[in-house]
Design an enzyme around this catalytic site. Sequence first.
Site, PDB file in Angstrom:
ATOM      1  N   GLY A 181      -0.342  -7.953  -8.639  1.00 31.12           N
ATOM      2  CA  GLY A 181      -1.074  -7.771  -7.405  1.00 31.12           C
ATOM      3  C   GLY A 181      -1.525  -9.011  -6.565  1.00 31.12           C
TER       4      GLY A 181
ATOM      5  N   GLU B   5      -4.204  -1.266  -6.761  1.00 28.54           N
ATOM      6  CA  GLU B   5      -4.882  -0.390  -8.036  1.00 28.54           C
ATOM      7  C   GLU B   5      -4.159  -0.978  -9.254  1.00 28.54           C
ATOM      8  OE1 GLU B   5      -6.432   2.444  -7.977  1.00 28.54           O
ATOM      9  OE2 GLU B   5      -6.832   2.446  -5.880  1.00 28.54           O
TER      10      GLU B   5
ATOM     11  N   GLY C 164      -0.351  -1.686 -10.047  1.00 25.92           N
ATOM     12  CA  GLY C 164       0.729  -2.574 -10.948  1.00 25.92           C
ATOM     13  C   GLY C 164      -0.226  -3.494 -11.625  1.00 25.92           C
ATOM     14  N   SER C 165       0.291  -4.618 -12.253  1.00 23.35           N
ATOM     15  CA  SER C 165      -0.594  -5.746 -13.044  1.00 23.35           C
ATOM     16  C   SER C 165      -1.278  -6.578 -11.983  1.00 23.35           C
ATOM     17  CB  SER C 165       0.418  -6.535 -13.839  1.00 23.35           C
ATOM     18  OG  SER C 165       1.385  -7.028 -13.080  1.00 23.35           O
TER      19      SER C 165
ATOM     20  N   CYS D  61      -3.843   2.868 -16.950  1.00 25.93           N
ATOM     21  CA  CYS D  61      -4.779   1.905 -16.482  1.00 25.93           C
ATOM     22  C   CYS D  61      -6.279   1.976 -16.904  1.00 25.93           C
ATOM     23  CB  CYS D  61      -4.354   1.837 -14.746  1.00 25.93           C
ATOM     24  SG  CYS D  61      -4.772   3.459 -14.051  1.00 25.93           S
TER      25      CYS D  61
HETATM   26  P1  NAD Z   1       4.246  -4.454 -12.579  1.00 21.12           P
HETATM   27  O1  NAD Z   1       2.886  -5.683 -11.940  1.00 21.12           O
HETATM   28  O2  NAD Z   1       4.923  -5.369 -13.490  1.00 21.12           O
HETATM   29  O3  NAD Z   1       4.971  -3.947 -11.603  1.00 21.12           O
HETATM   30  C1  NAD Z   1       4.603  -3.052 -10.472  1.00 21.12           C
HETATM   31  C2  NAD Z   1       5.683  -2.833  -9.488  1.00 21.12           C
HETATM   32  O4  NAD Z   1       5.479  -4.419  -8.639  1.00 21.12           O
HETATM   33  C3  NAD Z   1       7.016  -2.585  -9.690  1.00 21.12           C
HETATM   34  O5  NAD Z   1       7.379  -1.674  -8.912  1.00 21.12           O
HETATM   35  C4  NAD Z   1       7.747  -4.070  -9.555  1.00 21.12           C
HETATM   36  O6  NAD Z   1       9.082  -3.899  -9.145  1.00 21.12           O
HETATM   37  C5  NAD Z   1       7.006  -4.529  -8.306  1.00 21.12           C
HETATM   38  N1  NAD Z   1       6.927  -6.011  -8.219  1.00 21.12           N
HETATM   39  C6  NAD Z   1       7.016  -6.901  -8.958  1.00 21.12           C
HETATM   40  N2  NAD Z   1       7.057  -8.023  -8.323  1.00 21.12           N
HETATM   41  C7  NAD Z   1       6.966  -7.784  -7.066  1.00 21.12           C
HETATM   42  C8  NAD Z   1       6.662  -8.727  -5.875  1.00 21.12           C
HETATM   43  N3  NAD Z   1       6.794  -9.891  -5.852  1.00 21.12           N
HETATM   44  N4  NAD Z   1       6.378  -8.133  -4.679  1.00 21.12           N
HETATM   45  C9  NAD Z   1       6.233  -6.782  -4.639  1.00 21.12           C
HETATM   46  N5  NAD Z   1       6.532  -5.825  -5.842  1.00 21.12           N
HETATM   47  C10 NAD Z   1       6.662  -6.561  -6.854  1.00 21.12           C
HETATM   48  O7  NAD Z   1       3.436  -3.277 -13.416  1.00 21.12           O
HETATM   49  P2  NAD Z   1       3.699  -2.610 -14.441  1.00 21.12           P
HETATM   50  O8  NAD Z   1       4.149  -3.181 -15.455  1.00 21.12           O
HETATM   51  O9  NAD Z   1       4.871  -1.377 -13.774  1.00 21.12           O
HETATM   52  O10 NAD Z   1       2.506  -1.569 -14.831  1.00 21.12           O
HETATM   53  C11 NAD Z   1       1.371  -1.803 -15.594  1.00 21.12           C
HETATM   54  C12 NAD Z   1       0.467  -2.518 -14.804  1.00 21.12           C
HETATM   55  O11 NAD Z   1       0.041  -1.334 -13.887  1.00 21.12           O
HETATM   56  C13 NAD Z   1      -0.925  -2.325 -15.700  1.00 21.12           C
HETATM   57  O12 NAD Z   1      -1.569  -3.576 -15.525  1.00 21.12           O
HETATM   58  C14 NAD Z   1      -1.867  -1.218 -15.280  1.00 21.12           C
HETATM   59  O13 NAD Z   1      -3.010  -1.384 -15.607  1.00 21.12           O
HETATM   60  C15 NAD Z   1      -1.383  -1.230 -13.888  1.00 21.12           C
HETATM   61  N6  NAD Z   1      -1.443   0.286 -13.331  1.00 21.12           N
HETATM   62  C16 NAD Z   1      -2.824   0.672 -12.705  1.00 21.12           C
HETATM   63  C17 NAD Z   1      -3.040   2.001 -12.086  1.00 21.12           C
HETATM   64  C18 NAD Z   1      -4.563   2.192 -11.401  1.00 21.12           C
HETATM   65  O14 NAD Z   1      -4.534   2.987 -10.729  1.00 21.12           O
HETATM   66  N7  NAD Z   1      -5.282   1.077 -11.298  1.00 21.12           N
HETATM   67  C19 NAD Z   1      -2.430   2.752 -12.671  1.00 21.12           C
HETATM   68  C20 NAD Z   1      -1.096   2.561 -13.356  1.00 21.12           C
HETATM   69  C21 NAD Z   1      -1.014   1.254 -13.883  1.00 21.12           C
END
Ligand code: NAD
Length: 489
Positions: free
Chosen positions: A243, A260, A238-239, A294
Site C-alpha cells: 500500500g 484497503e 493488500g498489505s 483483513c
Molecule cells: P499484497 O500487498 O502482497 O498484494 C496485493 C496486490 O498488490 C497484488 O495483486 C499484487 O500483485 C499487487 N502489487 C504488488 N506490488 C505492487 C506494486 N508495486 N504496485 C502495484 N501493485 C502491486 O497483499 P496480499 O498478500 O495479496 O493480501 C494480503 C493483505 O491484504 C493483508 O495485509 C490483508 O490484510 C490485506 N487485505 C485488506 C483488505 C481490506 O479490505 N482492508 C481485504 C483483504 C485483504
Amino acid sequence: MISPLSSLTVPWSQDMLIDGNLVRGESTDCIVVENPATEETLIEVPAASAEQVGRAVDAARRAFESEMWKDRELRRKVLLTMADTLEENADVLTASIVHEVGTPVSLARSLQIGEPIALLRAFAELTLVDRDRPLGIVEGPVRSDAVITYQPSGVVAAIAAYNYPLLFLATKLGGAIAAGCTTVLLPSPQAPLSILLLARLLQQADLPPGVVNVIFGGADVGQALTTHPDVNKISFTGSVDVGRMVMAQAAPGLKRVALELGGKSPSILLPEAGINALTEQVHARYIRNAGQGCSSPTRILVHESRYHDFVDRSREALNSLVVGDPWDTTVVAGPLISSRHRDRVEGYVSRAVDAGGTVVAGGGRPDMPRGWYMNGTLVGNVTNKSEIAREELFGPVGVVLPYSTVDEAVAIANDSDFGLAATIYGDPSAAKALAPRLRVGTVMINGWIPRQDKAGGGFKFSGMGREIGEEGVREFLETQFVAWPEPLG
Ligand code: NAD
C-alpha cells in the site's frame, strides 16, 4: 459431506480482457498458480507486457470519454449483467475459488459468490441516485445561485489481494461503474483464476468494450498500471507495505488513492458477556478462510475474572471447528495460500512461545497428507506489546489478552497501528456507547453483520477511503462546484 462441486471440471482461462477482446499475456513472465490444498499446479498464466497494460488503460480511457458511458441506465444494466453472470455461473466460480484459494466450499459460495452478487445489485441501484446538492440563492456580494455536483474520477486501476478475489471485484468495479468510471482490474498473481474465468464470461456477456478490462501479472505490472498517466484513481486492497509503495507510485501523477490494508482487529468480550455461548463464534470468525481475512478479530480481550473460563472453553471450541479439506461442507478452515505464508505464520507462533507465550488452545497442523494447513491456534501469556499481538499474521492465530476495566479494554483495543474493525460482545447499549471510543472503521456488535450499505475501510495503517454502499460510490467521484449570477426577481 464432500460437495458435488469437487468433481466439476473448471475450464481455466489464461486470457486477459482488453477492450472487449480476450488476449493472452505477451510478457516472457509466466506465473504458476497452485492449489494450496493439493500443492498441485493448476495452470501457468503468462503476464501482460507493458504495452498491453497501456492498451488496457487506453481502452478504459476511450470508454470513459464516450457519450454512451454517461448513460446511467446503461451502467446500471452493466452491473446487473455482471451480477447475473456470477449467478448463472455460481457453481463453476465457486469451484474455481475452492481450487485456487482453498476457501471452504460453503464460505466460497456465500462470501465469494452470494455477497458479490448482492453488492453488484446494490451498486446497480446506486447508479441512479441523484447526488446534486442545490445550494440556493446567496444575496451578496453577487446575487447568485449554485449547486454541488459529483463527477466520475475517470479511469480506475483496481488492484486486488488474493484472499477474496470475486468480492474485491464486486466492491471495486461496482463502486467505480456506479460512479461512471471505467476500470482496469489486476487480480493477485496468487489467485487470479476466478477473475480470469469471470472475465471470459463477461466477454461472452457482451459488455460495452473498455468499461471492464482485466490484466494479469506481478508487481511490475502493478507498477506500470499505477504509474500510467491516464489512470486517475487507484483502488488497492493488500498489505501495508505494498500500500505504501502504491501511494508512492501514485504521488508523481497526484492520482487519487483508496487503500484497503491490513488489520489486527480486537474482539472485546464485555465483563457480563456469556462466554460459554460466545467462545466458538469468537474463534470461528478469525479462523475462517484460514485466518486470511483483513478484519479477522485476532486480539481477544477478556475480563481478567473470565480469562481462565475463556481459555478452557477455547480448547473445546478450537477442537470442534474443523480444519481440513475445503470441499468438505462442514469444514471451517482450509489451507493457507502457500507454504511460504504458512512458514511465516508459524514463525510468529514459535517466536511468541520462545518469548514466554503459551499455545493455550489448538495449535499445530491437522493430519492431512498434503496442503498448507494449520490448526486454529490461541496464544496466551503475552501482552499487547508483544510482536504476535501487534503484527498482522493473516493466519488462524488469535491472542487472548486480559483486561481489568472496560476503560483498559478500550485502551488496549486502540493501542495498535491498525484500525480496521472491532467486535464488541455484551449488552448492546453498553457496546454502542463504546463504539465512538474505538479508532476503527467498523464496529460490529454481538457478531458480524453483512450489509450491502456498509462503508468498509480503516483508520490508521488500515488504509484510507471507503468501499461498499454510498461511500463506496463517492470514493470514485470528484466534487464540482457550479455557481451563476441570479438577477433580482
Ligand atoms: P499484497 O500487498 O502482497 O498484494 C496485493 C496486490 O498488490 C497484488 O495483486 C499484487 O500483485 C499487487 N502489487 C504488488 N506490488 C505492487 C506494486 N508495486 N504496485 C502495484 N501493485 C502491486 O497483499 P496480499 O498478500 O495479496 O493480501 C494480503 C493483505 O491484504 C493483508 O495485509 C490483508 O490484510 C490485506 N487485505 C485488506 C483488505 C481490506 O479490505 N482492508 C481485504 C483483504 C485483504
